[in-house]
Design an enzyme around this catalytic site. Structure first.
Site, PDB file in Angstrom:
ATOM      1  N   GLY A   1      33.773  36.138  62.935  1.00  0.00           N
ATOM      2  CA  GLY A   1      34.874  36.768  63.653  1.00  0.00           C
ATOM      3  C   GLY A   1      36.013  35.948  63.540  1.00  0.00           C
ATOM      4  O   GLY A   1      36.715  36.328  64.918  1.00  0.00           O
TER       5      GLY A   1
ATOM      6  N   GLU B   1      28.069  33.222  62.050  1.00  0.00           N
ATOM      7  CA  GLU B   1      28.187  32.802  60.268  1.00  0.00           C
ATOM      8  C   GLU B   1      29.405  33.601  60.431  1.00  0.00           C
ATOM      9  O   GLU B   1      29.163  34.861  60.179  1.00  0.00           O
ATOM     10  CB  GLU B   1      26.474  34.268  59.606  1.00  0.00           C
ATOM     11  CG  GLU B   1      26.792  35.847  61.139  1.00  0.00           C
ATOM     12  CD  GLU B   1      25.596  36.777  60.693  1.00  0.00           C
ATOM     13  OE1 GLU B   1      24.602  35.938  60.076  1.00  0.00           O
ATOM     14  OE2 GLU B   1      25.742  37.988  60.264  1.00  0.00           O
ATOM     15  N   PRO B   2      30.627  32.121  60.438  1.00  0.00           N
ATOM     16  CA  PRO B   2      31.462  33.179  60.207  1.00  0.00           C
ATOM     17  C   PRO B   2      31.492  32.908  58.222  1.00  0.00           C
ATOM     18  O   PRO B   2      30.830  32.050  57.471  1.00  0.00           O
ATOM     19  CB  PRO B   2      31.776  31.672  60.552  1.00  0.00           C
ATOM     20  CG  PRO B   2      30.942  31.041  60.832  1.00  0.00           C
ATOM     21  CD  PRO B   2      29.523  31.270  60.453  1.00  0.00           C
ATOM     22  N   GLY B   3      33.106  33.904  58.195  1.00  0.00           N
ATOM     23  CA  GLY B   3      33.268  33.590  57.013  1.00  0.00           C
ATOM     24  C   GLY B   3      34.453  33.275  56.881  1.00  0.00           C
ATOM     25  O   GLY B   3      34.744  32.702  56.468  1.00  0.00           O
TER      26      GLY B   3
ATOM     27  N   ARG C   1      45.331  42.130  51.716  1.00  0.00           N
ATOM     28  CA  ARG C   1      44.385  42.272  53.434  1.00  0.00           C
ATOM     29  C   ARG C   1      46.161  43.307  53.600  1.00  0.00           C
ATOM     30  O   ARG C   1      46.174  43.501  55.305  1.00  0.00           O
ATOM     31  CB  ARG C   1      44.356  41.123  54.078  1.00  0.00           C
ATOM     32  CG  ARG C   1      42.850  40.941  53.930  1.00  0.00           C
ATOM     33  CD  ARG C   1      42.654  38.993  53.664  1.00  0.00           C
ATOM     34  NE  ARG C   1      42.697  39.975  55.225  1.00  0.00           N
ATOM     35  CZ  ARG C   1      43.718  39.560  56.555  1.00  0.00           C
ATOM     36  NH1 ARG C   1      44.877  37.864  56.144  1.00  0.00           N
ATOM     37  NH2 ARG C   1      43.260  39.057  57.441  1.00  0.00           N
TER      38      ARG C   1
ATOM     39  N   TYR D   1      46.000  46.062  56.105  1.00  0.00           N
ATOM     40  CA  TYR D   1      46.044  45.306  57.883  1.00  0.00           C
ATOM     41  C   TYR D   1      46.833  45.511  58.089  1.00  0.00           C
ATOM     42  O   TYR D   1      46.951  45.116  59.071  1.00  0.00           O
ATOM     43  CB  TYR D   1      44.929  45.007  58.570  1.00  0.00           C
ATOM     44  CG  TYR D   1      43.715  44.673  57.572  1.00  0.00           C
ATOM     45  CD1 TYR D   1      42.563  45.516  57.865  1.00  0.00           C
ATOM     46  CD2 TYR D   1      43.065  43.877  57.357  1.00  0.00           C
ATOM     47  CE1 TYR D   1      41.265  45.712  57.327  1.00  0.00           C
ATOM     48  CE2 TYR D   1      42.000  43.295  56.758  1.00  0.00           C
ATOM     49  CZ  TYR D   1      41.087  44.238  56.651  1.00  0.00           C
ATOM     50  OH  TYR D   1      39.625  44.350  56.701  1.00  0.00           O
TER      51      TYR D   1
ATOM     52  N   CYS E   1      52.855  50.005  41.031  1.00  0.00           N
ATOM     53  CA  CYS E   1      54.339  51.516  41.829  1.00  0.00           C
ATOM     54  C   CYS E   1      53.310  52.137  43.084  1.00  0.00           C
ATOM     55  O   CYS E   1      52.091  52.497  42.687  1.00  0.00           O
ATOM     56  CB  CYS E   1      54.294  52.509  40.491  1.00  0.00           C
ATOM     57  SG  CYS E   1      54.391  51.306  39.141  1.00  0.00           S
ATOM     58  N   GLU E   2      53.744  51.602  43.889  1.00  0.00           N
ATOM     59  CA  GLU E   2      52.980  51.573  45.212  1.00  0.00           C
ATOM     60  C   GLU E   2      53.778  51.124  46.555  1.00  0.00           C
ATOM     61  O   GLU E   2      53.704  50.414  46.436  1.00  0.00           O
ATOM     62  CB  GLU E   2      51.186  51.040  45.401  1.00  0.00           C
ATOM     63  CG  GLU E   2      51.123  51.497  46.460  1.00  0.00           C
ATOM     64  CD  GLU E   2      50.152  52.792  46.615  1.00  0.00           C
ATOM     65  OE1 GLU E   2      49.857  52.914  45.151  1.00  0.00           O
ATOM     66  OE2 GLU E   2      49.863  53.249  47.153  1.00  0.00           O
TER      67      GLU E   2
ATOM     68  N   TYR F   1      38.354  36.524  51.427  1.00  0.00           N
ATOM     69  CA  TYR F   1      38.458  38.462  52.070  1.00  0.00           C
ATOM     70  C   TYR F   1      40.400  38.631  50.604  1.00  0.00           C
ATOM     71  O   TYR F   1      40.786  39.416  51.173  1.00  0.00           O
ATOM     72  CB  TYR F   1      39.020  38.945  53.170  1.00  0.00           C
ATOM     73  CG  TYR F   1      37.402  38.673  53.669  1.00  0.00           C
ATOM     74  CD1 TYR F   1      36.500  39.697  53.426  1.00  0.00           C
ATOM     75  CD2 TYR F   1      37.860  37.954  55.147  1.00  0.00           C
ATOM     76  CE1 TYR F   1      35.909  39.190  54.802  1.00  0.00           C
ATOM     77  CE2 TYR F   1      36.799  37.867  55.888  1.00  0.00           C
ATOM     78  CZ  TYR F   1      35.556  38.566  55.464  1.00  0.00           C
ATOM     79  OH  TYR F   1      34.591  38.379  56.146  1.00  0.00           O
TER      80      TYR F   1
END
Ligand SMILES: *Cc1c(COP(=O)(O)O)cnc(C)c1O
Length: 411
Positions: free
Chosen positions: A217, A258-260, A299, A303, A329-330, A367
């Site tokens: 985190g 445990e970082p990502g 992302r 978010y 197309c969004e 991510y």
């Protein structure tokens, strides 16, 4: 940015765009920084592999001595295939494991994330040692979608249900020797420290706990104005808490994190091309359409996350306020949402883009490839390349159009 203009051009020439590029030196530097996390009584660094499970990243972290946080049975399998010893892999999953017996028999560590998961483990392995994931009652993330602690989160055993967890463990002769909490991604460091203290308090009620895993985190700044969490500062604070815990309880706890994100976010980018430039008039916007967007970097759409975007050009050009969008197309396929307002547009000051320009989207190591909306609009999945001191190595091919269709069943 680790890619020179010439290397970015080389990526486009050899692999086409869009293409992910990961930098070996940056991956190694962030892993070494995390490995020097202050601690009082021993330390283990796990890599939360869901952030980027490419085997080239896993192999590098294996060589540097990292352990693994796997978030599914499939990730356990992927880590094993990359060469991790089972004992270095811990499974922390929302889903009950379908291979619990096989994993645990070969030595994979299990972290029970609900009372039901604890019960399943107890039935399969009575008398064993186990870890439990606890929701300490508070969480924090860069957005509500990335907050996984507090009453609004389904992750872990709610701290008020500790009695039930102990009773369940007792019924199966389980010994809870490890405890885990992870409260979100992009967590405010002040809240992180507070949750660490709360987790220590909970560990105090679990007398057999020897290892406390405080999750990941840690914030990473991708664009100017954002601030990265200082691991040394958080670690030093924690070291003192662990020392005080021992003074109070006589117990010296081993620390795990445990970082990502912190290990991979800024070690990756996407090399892309401007495919069109349009505008909506004098009171409207200038848009640069890229051949990358939500399919490679979801992302911003999901978010409102901010990623740096560089227009790579040697020409002298006036700056222009530009909204970067993707090829789908969004209307949500947008790379520059307004900071703090995911539904708004956030134009960036960049050299006025032209069709054919090379563009580099930064902060794309975590991510992005791992969490993409692949194949929307039937675009094939982008390739991944490892950059090592100027040299480029393909570590995942571009998906072919035939592969997009391969599982369709026709009559
Ligand atoms: C996702 C996750 C992490 C890593 O989170 P980052 O914000 O990427 O550091 C660590 N532990 C668990 C259990 C996770 O689910």
């Amino acid at each position: 940015m680790f890619l020179s203009a010439a290397t970015a051009a080389g990526v486009r020439e050899r692999f086409g765009t869009p293409c992910y590029v990961y930098d070996r030196a940056t991956l190694e530097a962030s892993a070494r920084n995390a490995l020097s996390f202050p601690n009082a009584f021993g330390f283990t660094l796990r890599y939360a592999m869901k952030a980027n499970p490419n085997h080239a990243v896993l192999r590098l972290f294996l060589d540097l001595g990292l352990h693994i946080d796997a978030s599914s049975d499939h990730e356990v399998e992927r880590a094993l295939r990359a060469g991790f010893q089972p004992g270095k892999i811990q499974l922390t999953s929302q889903a009950p494991s379908k291979n619990l017996k096989a994993h645990v028999e070969r030595g994979v560590l299990y972290n029970a994330c609900s009372l039901r998961q604890l019960e399943n483990f107890g039935e399969a392995f009575p008398g064993r040692e186990v870890s439990i994931r606890v929701n300490p009652g508070l969480g924090s993330g860069s957005t509500n979608r990335t907050n996984v602690g507090g009453p609004g989160s389904s992750f872990g055993i709610w701290h008020e249900h500790l009695g039930e967890a102990r009773e369940l463990a007792g019924r199966h002769g389980l010994r809870i020797t490890r405890m885990h909490s992870h409260i979100g991604s992009g967590t405010d460091p002040v809240v992180w420290k507070r949750c660490a203290r709360m987790s220590l308090g909970i560990a105090g009620q679990l007398p057999e706990v020897k290892v406390l895993n405080l999750g990941g985190g840690f914030k990473v700044a991708r664009v100017p104005g954002e601030k990265s969490t200082d691991l040394q500062d958080v670690g030093e604070n924690l070291r003192q808490e662990f020392v005080e815990f021992r003074q109070r309880t006589g117990r010296a706890l081993h620390l795990e994190i445990e970082p990502g994100t912190a290990l991979v976010a800024n070690a990756g980018c996407i090399v892309a091309t401007v495919i069109d430039v349009v505008d909506t008039g004098k009171d409207g916007y200038l848009f640069a359409k890229l051949d990358t967007g939500m399919n490679e970097v979801t992302r911003p759409s999901l978010y409102g996350a901010q990623h740096p975007i560089d227009v790579v050009t040697a020409e002298e050009r006036p700056l222009a306020k530009t909204v970067f969008v993707g090829p789908c197309c969004e209307s949500g396929d947008i790379l520059t949402p307004a900071p703090g307002d995911p539904e708004g547009l956030g134009p960036r000051d960049v050299p006025r883009p032209k069709i054919g320009d090379l563009v580099v989207v930064g902060g794309a190591g975590a991510y992005c490839a791992a969490m993409s909306t692949i194949n929307y609009n039937s675009y094939p999945q982008a390739p991944e390349v490892l950059h090592d001191d100027g040299s480029l190595r393909l570590v995942r091919r571009r998906q072919t159009f035939e592969q997009v269709l391969q599982n369709e069943v026709s009559e």
